[in-house]
Design a protein around this motif. Structure first.
Motif, PDB file in Angstrom:
ATOM      1  N   ALA A   1       0.730  -1.231  -0.212  1.00 60.68           N
ATOM      2  CA  ALA A   1      -0.125  -0.004   0.019  1.00 60.68           C
ATOM      3  C   ALA A   1       0.888   1.479  -0.119  1.00 60.68           C
ATOM      4  O   ALA A   1       0.596   2.488  -0.814  1.00 60.68           O
ATOM      5  CB  ALA A   1      -0.885  -0.015   1.212  1.00 60.68           C
ATOM      6  N   ARG A   2       1.877   1.093   0.696  1.00 58.38           N
ATOM      7  CA  ARG A   2       2.932   2.280   0.619  1.00 58.38           C
ATOM      8  C   ARG A   2       3.400   2.446  -0.718  1.00 58.38           C
ATOM      9  O   ARG A   2       3.686   3.889  -1.146  1.00 58.38           O
ATOM     10  CB  ARG A   2       4.095   2.028   1.815  1.00 58.38           C
ATOM     11  N   ALA A   3       3.852   1.467  -1.392  1.00 63.96           N
ATOM     12  CA  ALA A   3       4.347   1.498  -2.682  1.00 63.96           C
ATOM     13  C   ALA A   3       3.422   2.194  -3.744  1.00 63.96           C
ATOM     14  O   ALA A   3       3.579   3.049  -4.524  1.00 63.96           O
ATOM     15  CB  ALA A   3       4.839   0.340  -3.273  1.00 63.96           C
ATOM     16  N   TYR A   4       2.055   1.879  -3.573  1.00 64.86           N
ATOM     17  CA  TYR A   4       0.951   2.347  -4.481  1.00 64.86           C
ATOM     18  C   TYR A   4       0.881   3.695  -3.965  1.00 64.86           C
ATOM     19  O   TYR A   4       0.633   4.922  -5.009  1.00 64.86           O
ATOM     20  CB  TYR A   4      -0.197   1.764  -3.987  1.00 64.86           C
ATOM     21  N   ASP A   5       0.913   4.243  -2.789  1.00 63.48           N
ATOM     22  CA  ASP A   5       1.064   5.814  -2.500  1.00 63.48           C
ATOM     23  C   ASP A   5       1.961   6.481  -3.381  1.00 63.48           C
ATOM     24  O   ASP A   5       1.686   7.535  -3.600  1.00 63.48           O
ATOM     25  CB  ASP A   5       1.061   5.984  -0.928  1.00 63.48           C
ATOM     26  N   VAL A   6       3.184   5.942  -3.322  1.00 64.96           N
ATOM     27  CA  VAL A   6       4.157   6.453  -3.845  1.00 64.96           C
ATOM     28  C   VAL A   6       3.760   6.740  -5.374  1.00 64.96           C
ATOM     29  O   VAL A   6       4.120   7.780  -5.993  1.00 64.96           O
ATOM     30  CB  VAL A   6       5.394   5.615  -4.037  1.00 64.96           C
ATOM     31  N   ALA A   7       3.187   6.069  -5.996  1.00 69.20           N
ATOM     32  CA  ALA A   7       2.784   5.903  -7.421  1.00 69.20           C
ATOM     33  C   ALA A   7       1.795   7.154  -7.579  1.00 69.20           C
ATOM     34  O   ALA A   7       1.751   7.853  -8.734  1.00 69.20           O
ATOM     35  CB  ALA A   7       2.278   4.579  -7.995  1.00 69.20           C
ATOM     36  N   VAL A   8       0.937   7.105  -6.589  1.00 70.44           N
ATOM     37  CA  VAL A   8      -0.008   8.195  -6.496  1.00 70.44           C
ATOM     38  C   VAL A   8       0.514   9.716  -6.638  1.00 70.44           C
ATOM     39  O   VAL A   8       0.187  10.592  -7.171  1.00 70.44           O
ATOM     40  CB  VAL A   8      -1.211   8.013  -5.428  1.00 70.44           C
ATOM     41  N   TRP A   9       1.551   9.759  -5.578  1.00 72.33           N
ATOM     42  CA  TRP A   9       2.277  10.912  -5.337  1.00 72.33           C
ATOM     43  C   TRP A   9       2.907  11.070  -6.856  1.00 72.33           C
ATOM     44  O   TRP A   9       3.042  12.494  -7.268  1.00 72.33           O
ATOM     45  CB  TRP A   9       3.295  10.838  -4.419  1.00 72.33           C
ATOM     46  N   ARG A  10       3.773  10.245  -7.507  1.00 65.41           N
ATOM     47  CA  ARG A  10       4.275  10.548  -8.579  1.00 65.41           C
ATOM     48  C   ARG A  10       3.572  11.041 -10.022  1.00 65.41           C
ATOM     49  O   ARG A  10       3.875  11.964 -10.512  1.00 65.41           O
ATOM     50  CB  ARG A  10       5.122   9.367  -9.303  1.00 65.41           C
ATOM     51  N   VAL A  11       2.305  10.529 -10.185  1.00 69.76           N
ATOM     52  CA  VAL A  11       1.162  11.122 -11.301  1.00 69.76           C
ATOM     53  C   VAL A  11       0.610  12.144 -10.566  1.00 69.76           C
ATOM     54  O   VAL A  11      -0.241  12.658 -11.122  1.00 69.76           O
ATOM     55  CB  VAL A  11       0.399   9.916 -11.735  1.00 69.76           C
ATOM     56  N   GLU A  12       0.724  12.928  -9.465  1.00 71.75           N
ATOM     57  CA  GLU A  12       0.106  13.770  -8.841  1.00 71.75           C
ATOM     58  C   GLU A  12      -1.549  13.726  -8.870  1.00 71.75           C
ATOM     59  O   GLU A  12      -2.181  14.702  -9.225  1.00 71.75           O
ATOM     60  CB  GLU A  12       0.582  15.051  -9.578  1.00 71.75           C
ATOM     61  N   ARG A  13      -1.884  12.537  -8.439  1.00 70.47           N
ATOM     62  CA  ARG A  13      -3.427  12.476  -7.974  1.00 70.47           C
ATOM     63  C   ARG A  13      -3.751  13.097  -6.647  1.00 70.47           C
ATOM     64  O   ARG A  13      -2.972  13.419  -6.049  1.00 70.47           O
ATOM     65  CB  ARG A  13      -3.739  11.002  -8.081  1.00 70.47           C
ATOM     66  N   PRO A  14      -5.032  13.338  -6.540  1.00 68.67           N
ATOM     67  CA  PRO A  14      -5.517  13.715  -5.404  1.00 68.67           C
ATOM     68  C   PRO A  14      -5.373  12.989  -4.122  1.00 68.67           C
ATOM     69  O   PRO A  14      -5.259  11.810  -4.198  1.00 68.67           O
ATOM     70  CB  PRO A  14      -7.020  13.835  -5.659  1.00 68.67           C
TER      71      PRO A  14
END
Length: 187
Positions: free
Chosen positions: A43-56
């Motif tokens: 789940a932490r890795a998923y969050d990094v991906a969300v941050w990288r593509v600048e999602r809300p």
């Protein structure tokens, strides 16, 4: 936004290996991130991906994380987002439909006229296969005949005479042998 699955986290699912896999989708593109030993790490890795593509931030599993830098530090291995290639739909080769009033040869000729690309592809396939076969034969080189030293014809004659004299213990083999000898006598 995708609902949380059985893992309780966005983008995380358990793999058959009992590890947790992370998959991420963005703008119609699917990315595979990696597998992790726990759902929490995944789940932490998923969050990094969300941050990288600048999602809300509502797309985060851990919204309390304040920045991308902090999120990246919480994933010890880092992440490598690899695009998942999807199989393209292949077009089905048209089939040959034989009309009731035509014979097979006419139907094949009509197909060849209507679809010359398939005929050419088939010819190229067989040419390639033939070239590969020839290459294999050339590598193998010419076959060599090795003469076997055998005993003289007289020795073989002696051997066959002994067989005739002694006969055979098996009645079926004896019967076959008799039929074989009688066919030799007729010639």
């Amino acid at each position: 936004m995708a609902p949380k699955g059985k893992s309780g986290f966005f983008g995380v699912r358990q793999m058959p290996s009992c590890n947790w896999g992370v998959e991420f989708s963005d703008a119609g593109r699917r990315c595979w991130i990696d597998t992790y030993p726990s759902a929490h790490e995944a789940a932490r890795a998923y969050d990094v991906a969300v941050w990288r593509v600048e999602r809300p931030q509502e797309h985060l599993n851990f919204p309390e994380i304040e920045s991308r830098v902090v999120a990246e530090m919480l994933v010890p291995h880092g992440i490598k987002m690899k695009a998942i290639t999807t199989k393209k739909k292949t077009t089905k080769k048209p089939s040959v439909v034989v009309n009731a009033d035509e014979i097979d040869e006419e139907a094949m000729a009509r197909f060849a006229r209507e679809h010359p690309e398939y005929v050419q592809a088939e010819l190229e396939h067989y040419w390639k296969r033939e070239a590969e076969q020839k290459k294999k034969e050339d590598k193998a080189g010419p076959s060599t005949v090795i003469p076997i030293k055998s005993s003289s014809d007289e020795d073989w004659a002696d051997f066959s005479e002994k067989d005739d004299e002694e006969g055979c213990d098996d009645p079926e083999k004896e019967e076959f042998s008799e039929q074989f000898r009688s066919s030799d006598d007729e010639e």
